[in-house]
Design an enzyme around this catalytic site. Structure first.
Site, PDB file in Angstrom:
ATOM      1  N   PHE A 130     -12.785  -9.845   2.551  1.00 20.33           N
ATOM      2  CA  PHE A 130     -12.502 -11.168   1.992  1.00 20.33           C
ATOM      3  C   PHE A 130     -12.752 -11.069   0.489  1.00 20.33           C
ATOM      4  O   PHE A 130     -13.876 -10.769   0.069  1.00 20.33           O
ATOM      5  CB  PHE A 130     -13.483 -12.148   2.646  1.00 20.33           C
ATOM      6  CG  PHE A 130     -13.379 -13.590   2.260  1.00 20.33           C
ATOM      7  CD1 PHE A 130     -12.317 -14.373   2.708  1.00 20.33           C
ATOM      8  CD2 PHE A 130     -14.376 -14.197   1.511  1.00 20.33           C
ATOM      9  CE1 PHE A 130     -12.250 -15.734   2.400  1.00 20.33           C
ATOM     10  CE2 PHE A 130     -14.318 -15.551   1.194  1.00 20.33           C
ATOM     11  CZ  PHE A 130     -13.253 -16.319   1.641  1.00 20.33           C
ATOM     12  N   GLU A 134     -15.186 -13.485  -8.410  1.00 20.11           N
ATOM     13  CA  GLU A 134     -14.782 -12.757  -9.623  1.00 20.11           C
ATOM     14  C   GLU A 134     -15.979 -12.662 -10.560  1.00 20.11           C
ATOM     15  O   GLU A 134     -16.946 -13.410 -10.406  1.00 20.11           O
ATOM     16  CB  GLU A 134     -13.640 -13.516 -10.319  1.00 20.11           C
ATOM     17  CG  GLU A 134     -12.392 -13.588  -9.467  1.00 20.11           C
ATOM     18  CD  GLU A 134     -11.233 -14.229 -10.199  1.00 20.11           C
ATOM     19  OE1 GLU A 134     -11.391 -14.611 -11.381  1.00 20.11           O
ATOM     20  OE2 GLU A 134     -10.172 -14.332  -9.571  1.00 20.11           O
ATOM     21  N   ALA A 137     -16.405 -16.100 -11.758  1.00 22.30           N
ATOM     22  CA  ALA A 137     -16.214 -17.196 -10.800  1.00 22.30           C
ATOM     23  C   ALA A 137     -16.813 -16.799  -9.461  1.00 22.30           C
ATOM     24  O   ALA A 137     -16.159 -16.176  -8.620  1.00 22.30           O
ATOM     25  CB  ALA A 137     -14.725 -17.524 -10.651  1.00 22.30           C
ATOM     26  N   GLY A 138     -18.110 -17.110  -9.294  1.00 20.18           N
ATOM     27  CA  GLY A 138     -18.799 -16.837  -8.032  1.00 20.18           C
ATOM     28  C   GLY A 138     -18.997 -18.144  -7.284  1.00 20.18           C
ATOM     29  O   GLY A 138     -18.256 -18.470  -6.353  1.00 20.18           O
ATOM     30  N   SER A 139     -19.944 -18.950  -7.756  1.00 20.92           N
ATOM     31  CA  SER A 139     -20.167 -20.266  -7.137  1.00 20.92           C
ATOM     32  C   SER A 139     -18.994 -21.201  -7.424  1.00 20.92           C
ATOM     33  O   SER A 139     -18.576 -21.982  -6.566  1.00 20.92           O
ATOM     34  CB  SER A 139     -21.458 -20.890  -7.678  1.00 20.92           C
ATOM     35  OG  SER A 139     -22.566 -20.125  -7.263  1.00 20.92           O
ATOM     36  N   ILE A 164     -17.168  -7.508  -3.461  1.00 17.67           N
ATOM     37  CA  ILE A 164     -16.334  -7.534  -2.265  1.00 17.67           C
ATOM     38  C   ILE A 164     -16.917  -6.590  -1.207  1.00 17.67           C
ATOM     39  O   ILE A 164     -16.838  -5.358  -1.334  1.00 17.67           O
ATOM     40  CB  ILE A 164     -14.858  -7.160  -2.596  1.00 17.67           C
ATOM     41  CG1 ILE A 164     -14.344  -8.033  -3.762  1.00 17.67           C
ATOM     42  CG2 ILE A 164     -13.981  -7.302  -1.353  1.00 17.67           C
ATOM     43  CD1 ILE A 164     -14.524  -9.530  -3.599  1.00 17.67           C
ATOM     44  N   ARG A 273     -53.899  -4.617  15.266  1.00 15.92           N
ATOM     45  CA  ARG A 273     -54.649  -4.191  14.071  1.00 15.92           C
ATOM     46  C   ARG A 273     -56.097  -4.703  14.122  1.00 15.92           C
ATOM     47  O   ARG A 273     -56.338  -5.908  14.208  1.00 15.92           O
ATOM     48  CB  ARG A 273     -53.945  -4.737  12.826  1.00 15.92           C
ATOM     49  CG  ARG A 273     -54.673  -4.499  11.528  1.00 15.92           C
ATOM     50  CD  ARG A 273     -54.731  -3.039  11.164  1.00 15.92           C
ATOM     51  NE  ARG A 273     -55.208  -2.855   9.797  1.00 15.92           N
ATOM     52  CZ  ARG A 273     -55.520  -1.680   9.288  1.00 15.92           C
ATOM     53  NH1 ARG A 273     -55.400  -0.592  10.023  1.00 15.92           N
ATOM     54  NH2 ARG A 273     -55.936  -1.579   8.044  1.00 15.92           N
ATOM     55  N   GLY A 345     -50.019  -5.196   5.300  1.00 15.05           N
ATOM     56  CA  GLY A 345     -50.731  -4.639   4.163  1.00 15.05           C
ATOM     57  C   GLY A 345     -49.885  -3.588   3.462  1.00 15.05           C
ATOM     58  O   GLY A 345     -48.650  -3.721   3.391  1.00 15.05           O
ATOM     59  N   GLU A 369     -21.695 -15.797   0.380  1.00 14.97           N
ATOM     60  CA  GLU A 369     -21.029 -16.910   1.089  1.00 14.97           C
ATOM     61  C   GLU A 369     -21.597 -18.267   0.661  1.00 14.97           C
ATOM     62  O   GLU A 369     -21.726 -19.180   1.477  1.00 14.97           O
ATOM     63  CB  GLU A 369     -21.084 -16.706   2.601  1.00 14.97           C
ATOM     64  CG  GLU A 369     -20.206 -15.523   3.018  1.00 14.97           C
ATOM     65  CD  GLU A 369     -20.046 -15.376   4.498  1.00 14.97           C
ATOM     66  OE1 GLU A 369     -19.765 -16.384   5.154  1.00 14.97           O
ATOM     67  OE2 GLU A 369     -20.196 -14.243   4.981  1.00 14.97           O
TER      68      GLU A 369
HETATM   69  N1  COS Z   1     -12.728 -27.579   3.897  1.00 17.22           N
HETATM   70  C1  COS Z   1     -11.516 -28.042   3.509  1.00 17.22           C
HETATM   71  N2  COS Z   1     -11.276 -28.528   2.247  1.00 17.22           N
HETATM   72  C2  COS Z   1     -12.305 -28.498   1.382  1.00 17.22           C
HETATM   73  C3  COS Z   1     -13.583 -28.023   1.722  1.00 17.22           C
HETATM   74  C4  COS Z   1     -13.785 -27.554   3.055  1.00 17.22           C
HETATM   75  N3  COS Z   1     -14.963 -27.092   3.448  1.00 17.22           N
HETATM   76  N4  COS Z   1     -14.408 -28.128   0.654  1.00 17.22           N
HETATM   77  C5  COS Z   1     -13.663 -28.663  -0.345  1.00 17.22           C
HETATM   78  N5  COS Z   1     -12.398 -28.894   0.104  1.00 17.22           N
HETATM   79  C6  COS Z   1     -11.287 -29.487  -0.648  1.00 17.22           C
HETATM   80  C7  COS Z   1     -11.694 -30.850  -1.211  1.00 17.22           C
HETATM   81  O1  COS Z   1     -11.464 -31.870  -0.255  1.00 17.22           O
HETATM   82  C8  COS Z   1     -10.788 -30.974  -2.418  1.00 17.22           C
HETATM   83  O2  COS Z   1      -9.511 -31.339  -1.961  1.00 17.22           O
HETATM   84  P1  COS Z   1      -8.491 -32.216  -2.885  1.00 17.22           P
HETATM   85  O3  COS Z   1      -8.123 -31.343  -4.042  1.00 17.22           O
HETATM   86  O4  COS Z   1      -7.335 -32.474  -1.977  1.00 17.22           O
HETATM   87  O5  COS Z   1      -9.244 -33.456  -3.278  1.00 17.22           O
HETATM   88  C9  COS Z   1     -10.708 -29.519  -2.926  1.00 17.22           C
HETATM   89  O6  COS Z   1     -11.003 -28.694  -1.794  1.00 17.22           O
HETATM   90  C10 COS Z   1     -11.700 -29.245  -4.028  1.00 17.22           C
HETATM   91  O7  COS Z   1     -13.004 -29.540  -3.540  1.00 17.22           O
HETATM   92  P2  COS Z   1     -14.251 -29.788  -4.506  1.00 17.22           P
HETATM   93  O8  COS Z   1     -13.860 -30.769  -5.569  1.00 17.22           O
HETATM   94  O9  COS Z   1     -15.432 -30.104  -3.656  1.00 17.22           O
HETATM   95  O10 COS Z   1     -14.404 -28.356  -5.187  1.00 17.22           O
HETATM   96  P3  COS Z   1     -15.408 -27.813  -6.272  1.00 17.22           P
HETATM   97  O11 COS Z   1     -14.635 -27.029  -7.267  1.00 17.22           O
HETATM   98  O12 COS Z   1     -16.302 -28.902  -6.777  1.00 17.22           O
HETATM   99  O13 COS Z   1     -16.278 -26.704  -5.455  1.00 17.22           O
HETATM  100  C11 COS Z   1     -17.968 -25.813  -3.997  1.00 17.22           C
HETATM  101  C12 COS Z   1     -16.986 -26.960  -4.330  1.00 17.22           C
HETATM  102  C13 COS Z   1     -19.014 -25.589  -5.050  1.00 17.22           C
HETATM  103  C14 COS Z   1     -18.638 -26.269  -2.697  1.00 17.22           C
HETATM  104  C15 COS Z   1     -17.168 -24.503  -3.726  1.00 17.22           C
HETATM  105  O14 COS Z   1     -16.619 -24.016  -4.924  1.00 17.22           O
HETATM  106  C16 COS Z   1     -17.992 -23.411  -3.085  1.00 17.22           C
HETATM  107  O15 COS Z   1     -18.188 -23.412  -1.866  1.00 17.22           O
HETATM  108  N6  COS Z   1     -18.505 -22.443  -3.869  1.00 17.22           N
HETATM  109  C17 COS Z   1     -19.203 -21.294  -3.348  1.00 17.22           C
HETATM  110  C18 COS Z   1     -18.226 -20.243  -3.026  1.00 17.22           C
HETATM  111  C19 COS Z   1     -18.760 -19.131  -2.203  1.00 17.22           C
HETATM  112  O16 COS Z   1     -19.242 -19.333  -1.119  1.00 17.22           O
HETATM  113  N7  COS Z   1     -18.614 -17.926  -2.737  1.00 17.22           N
HETATM  114  C20 COS Z   1     -18.957 -16.756  -2.028  1.00 17.22           C
HETATM  115  C21 COS Z   1     -17.718 -15.994  -1.726  1.00 17.22           C
HETATM  116  S1  COS Z   1     -17.769 -15.075  -0.272  1.00 17.22           S
HETATM  117  S2  COS Z   1     -19.207 -13.830  -0.461  1.00 17.22           S
END
Ligand code: COS
Length: 392
Positions: A130, A134, A137-139, A164, A273, A345, A369
């Protein structure tokens, strides 16, 4: 205290699955661990093959495509991960990545894509990955910068993906890139890309504290047919989030497995122990530590299987409940393992000791994740949304 299989979240099929897997794992898995990068890649390849031969990977896909059950069942995924993690972090990793790496195909793929990839994933014949994160762009996934430009019947990808898992050993990657239908999260699409596609290369292999295959991928004028698009153009962000809604719960389950392993080691240590004329377990301080550990594990397991049950039985994504499970289970497991290590320990920090290995293995689960801080964001936002909608 530990008979969680009697909980009402499970049916008899789950109970049999957990017991069968536990028996197989006890026989087949022996603290698989590796130190060097090549060693770990080889081990992971062989674990995927063995998990496939034994039939466990069939729980990563639906029956129509070689799976065990009609649809992906999150409770089964969680029970499998919990029990694999109790024996071997690497076996759990190998199992989990087959699911996470193919999840976007299960959710958004065409019948042709599912036939081509899912059947082979279930058999352990193709290794999945998966590719979302990037360097910048992580969180904040909505800020990802890799691009996929439409060119006739193809898309052309450029950019980098990092952290990845299975990078370097995967046969295919589910990759998310900006296609530009709209700004931010609405302009991202998912693609399935074979590892040997020209223009896709491994830029760097990344060594980490608990070794597993991990790499940075580079896309340089990487051309794929439009048929490799997963779902609709522009729907990639939601596809990635839907995939994570399933697999974050399983991260929580793996944490429960790691914590249970640490608890068992701590109890063994507490009763054996000797010090100051009694056993370690006779000290109230030890009993207090064990009480916190046992309670934390049960609380984590309850949140985990509630989230899984909600998805399986109520048919809702349960995004906030999944986030609660992931946050609590990973953070608690870290504490449980740390306390177990303390009971050993000096021996606890000796390389190769089970608690030392667990101490390294659990750390990444609080990050990947979706880091704990992201889970808090999800839970907090949902609470405000429900309050504002009058449900608070
Ligand atoms: N399922 C379906 N749709 C979802 C969703 C979900 N779980 N979460 C968000 N959406 C949709 C929202 O409804 C919104 O839709 P619209 O554009 O139609 O309004 C859109 O996606 C954007 O959602 P949101 O505004 O909440 O996005 P943000 O950019 O604020 O990001 C977080 C939300 C922070 C929760 C998200 O970026 C995230 O999960 N980040 C972590 C990523 C991660 O896990 N990285 C690890 C990679 S794998 S190791």
């Amino acid at each position: 205290m530990n008979d969680s299989l009697s909980w009402p979240f499970f049916n008899d099929g789950h109970r049999t699955l957990a017991r069968d897997l536990d028996a197989w794992a006890a026989d087949q898995l022996h603290e698989e661990g590796a130190e060097g990068a090549e060693d770990v890649e080889q081990l992971c390849r062989s674990l995927v093959a063995r998990l496939g031969e034994a039939g466990w990977l069939r729980y990563c896909v639906a029956k129509e495509y070689g799976g065990a059950l009609d649809a992906i069942d999150v409770r089964s995924l969680c029970l499998l991960r919990e029990n694999l993690a109790k024996r071997s972090g690497l076996a759990d990793f190998a199992f989990a990545m087959q699911g996470l790496g193919s999840g976007a195909i299960s959710i958004g793929g065409t019948v042709e894509q599912k036939r081509k990839y899912l059947t082979q994933v279930a058999a352990g014949k193709l290794i999945a990955a998966f590719a979302l994160s990037e360097p910048d762009a992580g969180s904040d996934v909505g800020a990802l910068a890799a691009t996929a430009r439409r060119d006739g019947d193809d898309y052309v990808l450029d950019g980098e993906k990092t952290w990845i898992s299975n990078g370097g050993i995967a046969d295919f990657y589910c990759v998310f890139a900006r296609t530009g239908e709209a700004p931010g999260s609405r302009g991202i699409s998912g693609f399935v890309i074979d590892a040997d596609t020209p223009g896709l290369s491994i830029a760097e292999k990344i060594p980490v504290i608990a070794p597993h295959p991990l790499a940075t991928l580079r896309f340089d004028n990487c051309r794929v047919p439009a048929a490799n698009l997963l779902g609709k153009a522009g729907s990639g962000f939601k596809l990635a989030m839907q995939t994570l809604d399933i697999f974050r719960t399983s991260v929580a389950a793996a944490s429960v497995g790691f914590a249970r392993h640490a608890m068992a080691a701590a109890l063994e240590r507490a009763v054996s122990r000797k010090m100051f004329g009694q056993t370690l377990g006779d000290f109230q301080l030890t009993q207090a530590a064990l009480a916190d550990m046992a309670t934390g594990i049960d609380a984590s397991a309850l949140l985990t299987y509630r989230a899984a049950w909600m998805r399986d039985c109520l048919g809702v994504p349960a995004t906030a409940e999944v986030a609660m499970a992931k946050m609590v289970a990973t953070e608690t497991a870290q504490q449980v393992i740390d306390r177990a290590l303390q009971l050993f320990g000096g021996l606890g920090v000796k390389s190769g000791m089970p608690v030392e290995r667990l101490y390294r293995e659990i750390r990444a689960l609080r990050i990947y994740e979706g880091a704990t801080e992201v889970q808090k964001l999800i839970i907090g936002r949902q609470a405000i949304k429900e309050f504002s909608a009058g449900a608070g």
